[in-house]
Design an enzyme around this catalytic site. Structure first.
Site, PDB file in Angstrom:
ATOM      1  N   SER A 167       4.770   2.571   7.746  1.00 36.42           N
ATOM      2  CA  SER A 167       4.510   1.401   6.914  1.00 36.42           C
ATOM      3  C   SER A 167       5.739   1.018   6.101  1.00 36.42           C
ATOM      4  CB  SER A 167       3.365   1.674   5.937  1.00 36.42           C
ATOM      5  OG  SER A 167       2.138   1.332   6.493  1.00 36.42           O
ATOM      6  N   ASP A 192       0.166  -7.608   1.368  1.00 37.12           N
ATOM      7  CA  ASP A 192       0.550  -6.215   1.575  1.00 37.12           C
ATOM      8  C   ASP A 192       2.062  -6.063   1.627  1.00 37.12           C
ATOM      9  OD1 ASP A 192       0.220  -3.506   1.789  1.00 37.12           O
ATOM     10  OD2 ASP A 192      -0.047  -3.514   3.956  1.00 37.12           O
ATOM     11  N   HIS A 216       0.811  -1.218   0.000  1.00 39.99           N
ATOM     12  CA  HIS A 216       0.000   0.000   0.000  1.00 39.99           C
ATOM     13  C   HIS A 216       0.845   1.269   0.000  1.00 39.99           C
ATOM     14  CE1 HIS A 216       0.430  -0.323   4.495  1.00 39.99           C
ATOM     15  NE2 HIS A 216       0.458   0.987   4.411  1.00 39.99           N
TER      16      HIS A 216
END
Length: 435
Positions: A283, A193, A160
């Protein structure tokens, strides 16, 4: 992208509908540590992602207990990518420590930190050793973090983080010393992910991370998160492994709340839960142990309530993808740009069943895919899966997370309750069919 703990979803590994609910460091391996923290270079790895050094002995991982589903339902895990930029670049202030690590890069990877006191890790030494292996990633519509895997310039991050990248120069990677390079996508795996990008014209002095072993983790051990939260590169935070095998679902929305495009396929992770502060921009960054070894890729955070509330950020519950899963996926992405996933072939739902004189939550098999591993192994409709390889399964989400953590061709033992009786069923997982 917001992640509701009460959405009903259908996932391809099991074909199930599910109620969505909604980490650890080996003790120092030094038998006679010096009074001050020092570092020693790891032995050459067998492959770019081979864990370096034998992990110290650890108690076995434990599954999740009954009753966690209700507690986790109060939280919504949100992707910890970042679209917010700060005007200044800041590092954590130097912490008081017995001594800083002396880095050694003869073999090109981050050194291992030998702690003088396992009960009071020298985090300054760990930050110094690991920071060169963690990068900041910036796109036109967001920001995140990444971890250098090899000298060729491959960097692992969350899907993402880079999902919206289009064209040359769309991704920029900044090293810990401030040098910035363009990068391109090598391969992505939305269902895990994870993504691998490659630094264009990578310099020859890159420092790959040293990999740990997420199967050797224990709840309560100290950890450090390193990344680019809110655009503040090189930020480090510390905490502990709060839980292991925490099934976390992220992503069904088409747009991330932090600006990046989200995956249309739900991401279910058998995650490491940590109290180390993780915020938007973390992230894809590193979660490391007190030896400086990578144990997970930070991916999402939990927040109270259903609304974004202005991106509330860290509340002390963050999640990371275990490094063993990261290594498996990254190897495949580097090799051919795609990744293969394990497949059981059932549709499951949450249930509570009798287990002797007690009751136990589990995943009830509602349907079986014809010819799939579950049917071939003799599983039946109505069987309630309560464990895989001894690790507890208390929901359909937990079942999916356990399967996604494994690889095609792996042999597993499912503990099921059938007609009130426990029995073990051996299953060889297949590769998930292309959708």
């Amino acid at each position: 992208m917001t992640l509701s703990p009460h959405d009903t979803q259908h996932l391809p590994e099991t074909g199930r509908t599910q109620e969505i609910p909604a980490a650890s460091v080996p003790p120092s391996a030094a038998s006679a540590p010096p009074p001050a923290a020092t570092t020693t270079p790891p032995a050459p790895p067998a492959s770019p992602y081979q864990p370096i050094g034998d992990p110290p002995g650890q108690p076995p991982r434990r599954g999740r207990g009954l009753g966690q589903t209700a507690a986790v339902a109060l939280l919504a895990a949100v992707l910890a990518s970042g679209g917010t930029y700060a005007l200044t670049q800041a590092n954590e202030p130097d912490a008081a420590a017995p001594a800083a690590a002396t880095s050694s890069s003869q073999q090109g990877s981050s050194p291992t930190v030998i702690q003088g006191d396992a009960a009071a890790p020298d985090w300054s030494a760990v930050a110094k050793a690991v920071s060169p292996s963690v990068v900041s990633i910036e796109l036109a519509n967001g920001a995140g973090s990444g971890v250098i895997l090899d000298k060729a310039g491959h960097v692992v991050t969350n899907n993402h983080v880079v999902e919206g990248a289009r064209g040359n120069g769309a991704i920029q990677v900044t090293l810990s010393d401030g040098r910035t390079y363009d990068a391109s996508v090598v391969g992505t795996d939305p269902s895990a992910d994870l993504a691998v990008i490659k630094i264009d014209a990578a310099p020859d002095d890159l420092t790959p991370i040293t990999l740990g072993d997420s199967d050797a983790l224990a709840v309560g051990n100290p950890v450090m998160a390193i990344g680019n939260p809110l655009g503040l590169s090189g930020t480090v935070t510390t905490g502990i492994i709060s839980a292991l095998d925490r099934p976390v679902t992220t992503g069904t929305s088409t747009e991330s709340p932090f600006g990046n495009q989200g995956s249309s396929e739900p991401v279910v992770t058998n995650a490491i839960q940590t109290s180390a502060a993780i915020n938007p921009g973390n992230s894809g960054g590193a979660l490391v142990d007190a030896e400086g070894k990578l144990i997970g890729i930070n991916s999402s955070i939990a927040q109270l309530g259903g609304g974004l509330g202005g991106q509330s950020g860290n509340i002390g519950i963050g999640f990371a993808i275990p490094v063993n899963e990261v290594k498996s996926i990254a190897d495949q992405l580097v090799a051919d740009g795609t990744a293969e996933h394990a497949f059981l072939g059932v549709s499951a739902r949450d249930t509570v069943t009798k287990d002797g004189s007690a009751q136990r939550a589990g995943a009830e098999i509602a349907e079986l895919t014809a010819g799939a591993p579950a049917e071939q192994a003799g599983l039946r409709k109505g069987d309630v899966v309560v464990a895989i390889d001894g690790e507890a399964v208390d929901s359909s989400t937990a079942l999916v997370a356990q399967i996604r953590e494994r690889t095609a061709g792996e042999k597993v033992t499912l503990t099921v309750i059938r007609d009130g009786q426990r029995q073990d069923v051996a299953v060889t997982l297949a590769a998930r069919p292309a959708s």
